[in-house]
Write a protein that holds these residues in place. Structure first.
Motif, PDB file in Angstrom:
ATOM      1  N   SER A  90      -6.543-139.731  58.638  1.00 49.93           N
ATOM      2  CA  SER A  90      -6.033-139.846  60.011  1.00 49.93           C
ATOM      3  C   SER A  90      -5.317-138.566  60.439  1.00 49.93           C
ATOM      4  N   PRO A  94      -7.560-137.764  63.857  1.00 50.29           N
ATOM      5  CA  PRO A  94      -6.881-138.928  64.450  1.00 50.29           C
ATOM      6  C   PRO A  94      -7.748-139.739  65.416  1.00 50.29           C
ATOM      7  N   SER A 158       2.380-141.921  61.143  1.00 50.38           N
ATOM      8  CA  SER A 158       1.095-141.224  60.968  1.00 50.38           C
ATOM      9  C   SER A 158       0.132-141.724  62.048  1.00 50.38           C
ATOM     10  N   PRO A 159      -0.919-140.941  62.335  1.00 54.00           N
ATOM     11  CA  PRO A 159      -1.918-141.436  63.289  1.00 54.00           C
ATOM     12  C   PRO A 159      -2.521-142.775  62.834  1.00 54.00           C
ATOM     13  N   TYR A 160      -2.691-142.959  61.517  1.00 52.64           N
ATOM     14  CA  TYR A 160      -3.176-144.261  61.023  1.00 52.64           C
ATOM     15  C   TYR A 160      -2.211-145.370  61.426  1.00 52.64           C
TER      16      TYR A 160
END
Ligand code: NAD
Ligand code: TYD
Length: 359
Positions: A90, A94, A158-160
């Motif tokens: 990610s 992203p 995080s993007p995740y």
């Protein structure tokens, strides 16, 4: 009559474990999976001739396909496991996480809701949409902070985690806006058989067996709360059975460990069951550049699911880890197949630029 469940992402690590348990309970499973790099039908090899496991190769964001599956199979529940699930990926890409985890879930929710609204009242009341999520939506903890509760505000880093948080919010919004009977689970780090070897435990294990460096990010002091995948799936089944619509349930192992402790424990087990010619596997431990935005600690307070639904984990970490290592040692063919060209490209992309660092 036994239940029919529509599962997305049922060829992945956790989804496949749920599918195997559901079939043991006698449920009919419609398994919709896109078979990304993380999806693997070998995880379901034992169901090859099982007519009550219906595998459908497709995207949960394909509204027409999902609509057809719902009309045709009339599931009692939809369980959404499908996701892009690896934090390091990610960081490098992203948008893929927004596409799958946010837009894919939004499309699934919309199609399911429209179909659900057309059902007769009794079927409507009994139906459930269960969304499988993570503790990472809550952000990070310091060493002495209390563990995450269901009421902890979301602060994804995080993007995740941000994409999973967005999907959780959509699930909640579909309950508030349309009355869809949703259930949400937020679980800590899973381990167990069939985990794709980009994640900490199988990655370290396979590197150790190959005699390659064990790349510990930063100082290795970051803490995760580990739960065996079978315990996670039993918790999900229990939430589906008896959870209150509109509620979320935290699931965790009460098993916090630093990454370095986990890696050392893997090395100790390997020293015992598959000793090296000389030295310990721990000699391979190498500290490398940290993950950007690396969350320090995750810990789950799972008292709500314990008190309300009577769930408890069955595995303890020490024996669960030993069994997991035994599974990988006994299933070398599975491992060989997943470590394809695409896997090697990922290893190069994520690790080549992480120069060795001092802890
Ligand atoms: P995984 O990456 O092993 O598997 C994901 C599966 O989803 C794969 O089979 C993939 O092919 C499928 N998939 C991806 N995009 C899809 C799409 N658009 N349509 C249909 N299928 C698609 O992931 P996992 O570790 O099994 O995690 C499953 C779920 O549990 C995820 O939602 C994840 O966020 C959540 N979760 C994971 C952990 C963990 O420690 N692994 C912990 C808590 C929560
Ligand atoms: P991971 O298995 O990717 O799960 P998550 O990031 O969702 O918790 O990583 C678990 C921990 O292990 C995390 O703190 C990052 C660390 N880690 C390493 O130190 N080295 C590695 O090569 C990987 C993949 C993870």
């Amino acid at each position: 009559m036994h239940k029919t469940v529509l599962i997305t992402g049922g060829a992945g690590f956790i989804g496949s474990c749920y599918v195997l348990q559901a079939r043991q309970r006698g449920e009919r499973v419609i398994n919709l999976d896109k078979l990304t790099y993380a999806g693997n039908l070998e995880n379901l090899a034992t169901l090859h001739d099982d007519a009550a496991h219906i595998f459908v190769h497709g995207d949960m964001g394909n509204a027409e396909l999902v609509r057809w599956l719902l009309r045709h199979y009339q599931p009692d529940a939809v369980l959404n496991f499908a996701a892009e699930s690896h934090v390091d990926r990610s960081i490098l890409d992203p948008e893929a996480f927004v596409r799958t985890n946010v837009l894919g879930t939004a499309s699934l929710l919309r199609v399911v809701t429209t179909w659900w609204q057309s059902l007769p009242p009794l079927q409507q009341q009994a139906f459930r949409f269960l969304h499988v999520s993570t503790d990472e939506v809550f952000g990070t903890l310091r060493e002495d902070d209390p563990a995450f509760q269901e009421t902890t505000p979301y602060r994804p880093n995080s993007p995740y985690a941000a994409s999973k948080a967005a999907s959780d919010h959509l699930v909640r919004a579909f309950h508030e806006t349309y009355g869809l009977p949703v259930l949400l689970t937020n679980c800590s780090n899973n381990y167990g058989p069939r985990q794709f070897p980009e994640k900490l435990i199988p990655l370290m294990l396979l590197h150790a067996l190959d005699g390659r460096p064990l790349p510990v990010y930063g100082t290795g002091r970051n803490i995760r709360d580990w739960l065996h995948v079978e315990d996670h799936c039993l918790a999900i089944a229990r939430v589906l059975e008896a959870g209150r619509p509109g509620q979320s349930y935290n699931i965790g192992g009460r098993s916090e460990r630093s990454n370095l402790d986990v890696v050392r424990q893997i090395c100790q087990i390997l020293d015992d069951v598959r000793p090296r010619r000389s030295g310990s596997y721990a000699d391979l431990i190498t500290f490398v550049a940290d993950r950007p935005g690396h969350d320090f600690r995750y810990a789950i307070d799972c008292s709500k699911i314990e008190a309300e639904l009577g769930w408890r984990p069955r595995h303890d970490f020490a024996s669960g880890l030993r069994e997991t290592i035994a599974w990988y040692l006994n299933n070398a063919e599975w491992t060989e197949h997943v470590r394809s060209g695409a896997y090697r490209e990922w290893m190069q992309r994520n690790y080549a630029s992480r120069t060795e660092a001092k802890a």
